[in-house]
Design an enzyme around this catalytic site. Structure first.
Site, short mmCIF file in Angstrom:
data_model
loop_
_atom_site.label_atom_id
_atom_site.label_comp_id
_atom_site.label_asym_id
_atom_site.label_seq_id
_atom_site.Cartn_x
_atom_site.Cartn_y
_atom_site.Cartn_z
N GLU A 1 8.22 -14.44 -11.08
CA GLU A 1 7.41 -13.44 -10.57
C GLU A 1 6.83 -12.48 -11.74
O GLU A 1 5.75 -11.84 -11.64
CB GLU A 1 8.46 -12.15 -10.01
CG GLU A 1 9.00 -12.39 -8.65
CD GLU A 1 9.91 -11.36 -8.38
OE1 GLU A 1 9.68 -10.72 -7.19
OE2 GLU A 1 10.94 -11.37 -8.96
N LYS B 1 13.13 -14.34 -10.80
CA LYS B 1 12.57 -13.42 -11.79
C LYS B 1 11.64 -14.01 -12.86
O LYS B 1 10.55 -13.20 -12.80
CB LYS B 1 13.79 -12.85 -12.60
CG LYS B 1 14.71 -12.11 -11.81
CD LYS B 1 14.39 -10.87 -11.47
CE LYS B 1 13.70 -11.12 -9.98
NZ LYS B 1 14.16 -10.58 -8.71
N ARG C 1 3.87 -0.43 -4.91
CA ARG C 1 3.64 -0.88 -3.41
C ARG C 1 2.32 -1.69 -3.40
O ARG C 1 1.86 -2.36 -2.24
CB ARG C 1 3.73 0.30 -2.39
CG ARG C 1 5.12 0.92 -2.21
CD ARG C 1 4.85 2.17 -1.44
NE ARG C 1 4.53 1.48 -0.08
CZ ARG C 1 5.50 1.01 0.83
NH1 ARG C 1 6.82 1.54 0.80
NH2 ARG C 1 5.29 0.92 1.93
N GLU D 1 17.90 -16.86 -8.56
CA GLU D 1 17.37 -15.66 -8.66
C GLU D 1 16.84 -15.48 -10.08
O GLU D 1 15.83 -15.27 -10.24
CB GLU D 1 18.74 -14.84 -8.55
CG GLU D 1 18.50 -13.43 -9.15
CD GLU D 1 17.25 -12.68 -8.27
OE1 GLU D 1 16.65 -13.39 -7.27
OE2 GLU D 1 16.68 -11.50 -8.45
N HIS E 1 17.46 -36.86 -7.81
CA HIS E 1 16.67 -37.21 -6.73
C HIS E 1 15.25 -36.91 -6.65
O HIS E 1 14.61 -36.83 -5.37
CB HIS E 1 17.40 -36.52 -5.44
CG HIS E 1 18.63 -37.07 -5.29
ND1 HIS E 1 19.25 -38.33 -4.91
CD2 HIS E 1 20.12 -36.36 -5.40
CE1 HIS E 1 20.55 -38.28 -4.95
NE2 HIS E 1 21.15 -37.13 -5.42
N ASN F 1 -1.81 1.92 5.69
CA ASN F 1 -0.86 0.97 5.34
C ASN F 1 -0.44 0.17 6.54
O ASN F 1 0.22 0.71 7.55
CB ASN F 1 0.52 1.68 4.62
CG ASN F 1 1.40 0.51 4.31
OD1 ASN F 1 1.22 -0.60 4.27
ND2 ASN F 1 2.67 1.24 4.37
N GLY F 2 -0.72 -1.01 6.55
CA GLY F 2 -0.40 -2.17 7.49
C GLY F 2 -1.66 -3.01 7.89
O GLY F 2 -2.50 -3.06 7.06
N LYS G 1 6.20 -4.11 -3.96
CA LYS G 1 7.71 -3.87 -3.77
C LYS G 1 8.12 -4.05 -2.29
O LYS G 1 9.29 -4.57 -1.76
CB LYS G 1 8.39 -2.63 -4.48
CG LYS G 1 9.76 -2.76 -4.35
CD LYS G 1 10.36 -2.27 -5.96
CE LYS G 1 11.91 -2.57 -5.91
NZ LYS G 1 12.36 -3.91 -6.37
N TRP H 1 -2.80 -2.75 -1.65
CA TRP H 1 -2.30 -4.08 -1.85
C TRP H 1 -3.11 -4.82 -0.80
O TRP H 1 -3.05 -4.72 0.38
CB TRP H 1 -0.70 -4.29 -1.61
CG TRP H 1 -0.42 -5.85 -1.78
CD1 TRP H 1 -0.17 -6.26 -3.29
CD2 TRP H 1 -0.46 -6.68 -0.94
NE1 TRP H 1 0.41 -7.44 -2.80
CE2 TRP H 1 0.26 -7.83 -1.67
CE3 TRP H 1 -0.58 -7.01 0.47
CZ2 TRP H 1 0.48 -9.06 -1.01
CZ3 TRP H 1 -0.18 -8.07 0.97
CH2 TRP H 1 0.00 -9.21 0.33
N CYS I 1 0.90 -1.07 0.05
CA CYS I 1 -0.09 -0.19 -0.09
C CYS I 1 0.81 1.29 0.08
O CYS I 1 1.99 1.05 0.67
CB CYS I 1 -0.83 -0.05 1.28
SG CYS I 1 -1.99 -1.34 1.29
C1 F6R Z 1 11.95 -10.08 -6.10
C2 F6R Z 1 11.82 -9.31 -5.00
C3 F6R Z 1 11.41 -9.85 -3.48
C4 F6R Z 1 12.38 -8.71 -2.40
C5 F6R Z 1 11.82 -9.09 -1.12
C6 F6R Z 1 12.75 -8.57 -0.09
O1 F6R Z 1 12.18 -9.40 -7.11
O2 F6R Z 1 12.04 -8.00 -5.23
O3 F6R Z 1 11.73 -11.15 -3.61
O4 F6R Z 1 13.70 -9.11 -2.54
O5 F6R Z 1 10.64 -8.79 -1.03
O6 F6R Z 1 12.70 -7.16 -0.14
P1 F6R Z 1 13.80 -6.13 0.58
O7 F6R Z 1 15.20 -6.60 -0.31
O8 F6R Z 1 13.29 -5.03 0.22
O9 F6R Z 1 13.79 -6.66 1.96
#
Ligand code: F6R
Length: 608
Positions: free
Chosen positions: A488, A485, A27, A481, A504, A100-101, A603, A74, A2
């Site tokens: 996501e 990506k 967000r 990673e 396995h 937000n929360g 994010k 969100w 949010c």
């Molecule tokens: C993936 C991504 C998330 C963040 C995770 C931690 O692309 O962005 O997996 O890495 O939510 O976020 P931070 O680094 O802000 O604590």
């Protein structure tokens, strides 16, 4: 999760708020809304969907006001409906707020107020806060907010307007980020400081248990008992241009392309004359460092994968006892943590609730804590104190890219520095690695020149049922990673495995519709990984190989090879991750996905 924005001043209120919300959209983007006060009356406009849809409504209805607040959501409590979209208003129409929360005792408060005859209109936890405020408000906003903060439990950043206060926005924070700015005769508040950059770079980061009154004239801060206090502002070292997409169709692509510069900036001032030196950022003595017997890396998501890279590299540098832990688990396990522990928390945003809580726990247990974050003065930075900043600039795409490479750069330097201070890093290794690190930016730039070819490979596989990513040793963390990506942003199932682990169990899934992305750098594990590639080929899985330039053998195993420049074996993750980011980006683009705002994600994850 949010995003919230508030504005009071002489500009067009709705324009400032809508622009601010657009900057917060990463967000959360389930719904959006705005409330204004005009001529002593509160009006609000809400919609499901994006901020641009709210902007269309605002324009169509000539919606305007003297000052106001906005929200992009969100969803946590209550479905994605217009009715559940913020702002929320008290039944007596006297108070309106955005949140937000999560308010954990919302049900209890709701039952209490309903028993008093107050009618609720939404399924949200937030409504309990606004109805409570409406119920206790008797003309003194501060007193009402003090009462509210005593009654609600959970995490909140609240921005509140009272109908009869025609020059005041009130904010309160516990656990969710909130920043306040003031310039000339304008006051602002936002979840994220990037939304304020074009107005002011001097801001106040709200602390937990703190509230403020923002007027055109000033900002005054209080604690949750209502006592006023002085607060120091901070100067932001980002500028507004950094938050624009420039010539790129998506922030993610822009941020992928920024990586050569980001790595170069991350090395700046930390590496010189073949040596690594962090002593100007970390005032730790060799004795202190020697006393930390255990190193805990704690993070979430991409940041967690960066710590796995770091652990692998550090194991090659010295005799470290390292754990890498997902923050949401670290807190709830009985892991020995104490003064002999160096606990390193990695968080791009510096606001991730899981990481923040884990840091509080480690601190309380006496560990030495360090944070690696991209956001100076973020909550985790302020709470932990000792920090290494990743100078990647604002990252707007929801999928982390440039901050991952910045994190692994800083973590590699940190590992080298710790090994050096413990007398375990030979000058030869230091020279070899610092030289190779200094070459990484140009190597990343050369990978970016292969973008067209990577795009073509991605197009060829965009209809796959899913993907496996495999690698051994230092090729495994970038495989993790790469898979993250892809899932996501393309919504395709993707899993990463250590290549030797496939047999396995996971190998049962392989067939011609499930390609395997194999990370197979030249080096001692090449042959073993090739065997795993053969095993996949025997199950008819198409192979996409990430291999080293000059590897003339790899073409026998794959028609889809992305060649990466040679580097030192420890630094392969730097080189491997960029083609994987591009691959994910172009698969998602081919599939028509919303790359910068993938579904269900946000994010900054400020809920647990
Ligand atoms: C993936 C991504 C998330 C963040 C995770 C931690 O692309 O962005 O997996 O890495 O939510 O976020 P931070 O680094 O802000 O604590």
């Amino acid at each position: 999760m949010c995003g919230i924005m508030g504005y009071i001043g002489d500009r067009e209120t709705t324009k400032v708020i809508l622009e601010g919300l657009a900057k917060h959209e990463y967000r959360g983007y389930d719904s959006a809304g705005i409330a204004v006060i005009k001529d002593g009356k509160i009006s609000e406009l809400r919609t499901t969907g994006r901020v641009f849809q709210l902007a269309e409504k605002v324009a169509a209805e000539h919606f305007t006001g003297d000052f106001g607040i906005g929200h992009t959501r969100w969803a946590t409590h209550g479905g994605v409906t217009e009715n559940n979209a913020h702002p929320h208003m008290s039944s007596d129409n006297n108070v309106v707020l955005v949140h937000n929360g999560i308010i954990e005792n919302a049900r209890e408060i709701r039952a209490e107020l309903e028993a008093q005859g107050i009618k609720f209109h939404t399924e949200t936890d937030t409504e309990s806060a606004v109805q409570y405020l409406g119920w206790v408000y008797n003309g003194d906003p501060k007193e009402a907010i003090v009462k509210l903060t005593r009654r609600i439990r959970g995490a909140f950043a609240l921005v509140i307007m009272f109908r009869d206060r025609n020059n005041e926005i009130w904010v309160a924070r516990k656990g969710s980020p909130l920043v306040v700015g003031h310039a000339g005769n304008e006051g602002f508040c936002a979840s994220d400081p990037t939304a304020l950059l074009e107005f002011t770079r001097d801001v106040w980061f709200m602390d937990d248990d703190e509230m403020a009154r923002i007027t055109k004239e000033d900002c005054i801060f209080f604690d949750f008992e209502g006592r006023e206090h002085e607060k120091k502002s901070m100067h932001l070292d980002w500028d507004a241009a950094m938050t624009s997409r420039g010539k790129y169709p998506h922030f993610m692509l822009k941020e992928i392309h920024e990586q050569p510069d980001v790595v170069a900036h991350s090395l700046l001032g930390r590496v010189a004359n073949g040596e690594v030196d962090l002593s100007h950022e970390l005032s730790w003595t060799a004795e202190q460092i020697a006393g930390w017997k255990k190193i805990h890396f704690v993070a979430c998501g991409t940041s967690h994968y960066a710590t796995i890279v770091a652990a692998h590299i550090m194991e090659t540098l010295g005799n470290f006892e390292i754990r890498t832990e997902v923050a949401s688990e670290y807190r709830y396990r009985n892991i020995p943590i104490g003064p002999d522990t160096l606990a390193i928390f990695v968080s791009q945003s510096g606001e991730t609730a899981d990481t923040l809580h884990a840091a509080r726990l480690a601190k309380a247990k006496g560990a030495k804590c360090l944070v690696i974050t991209n956001v100076r003065s973020s909550t985790i930075h302020r709470e932990v104190g000792d920090a290494l900043i990743t100078p990647a600039g604002p990252e707007i795409g929801v999928a982390a890219t440039k901050t991952f490479t910045a994190q692994i750069t800083v973590l590699t330097l940190l590992g080298m520095y710790l090994a050096k201070m413990r007398g375990e890093l030979s000058p030869e290794t230091e020279k070899r690695l610092t030289t190779a690190l200094m070459d990484i930016p140009s190597k990343l730039a050369s990978i970016l020149t292969q973008e067209k070819a990577i795009e073509q490979t991605a197009r060829n596989f965009a209809d796959a049922r899913g993907f496996f990513f495999i690698g051994r040793g230092l090729a495994y963390p970038p495989a993790l990673e790469g898979a993250l990506k892809l899932k996501e942003i393309s919504y395709l199932h993707a899993e990463a495995y250590p290549a030797g682990e496939m047999k396995h169990g996971p190998i049962a899934l392989l067939d011609k519709e499930l390609p395997v992305v194999a990370l197979v750098p030249q080096g001692e594990l090449w042959e073993k990984t090739i065997s795993n590639i053969e095993e996949s080929m025997a199950r008819k899985s198409p192979i996409i190989a990430i291999a080293t330039e000059g590897d003339s053998e790899i073409s026998h195993y794959s028609e889809n090879v992305i060649y990466t420049p040679k580097t030192e074996p420890e630094l392969f993750p730097f080189i491997a991750v960029v083609p994987l980011q591009l691959f994910a980006y172009y698969v998602a683009r081919q599939r028509g996905c919303d790359i910068d705002m993938p579904r269900n994600l946000a994010k900054s994850v400020t809920v647990e």
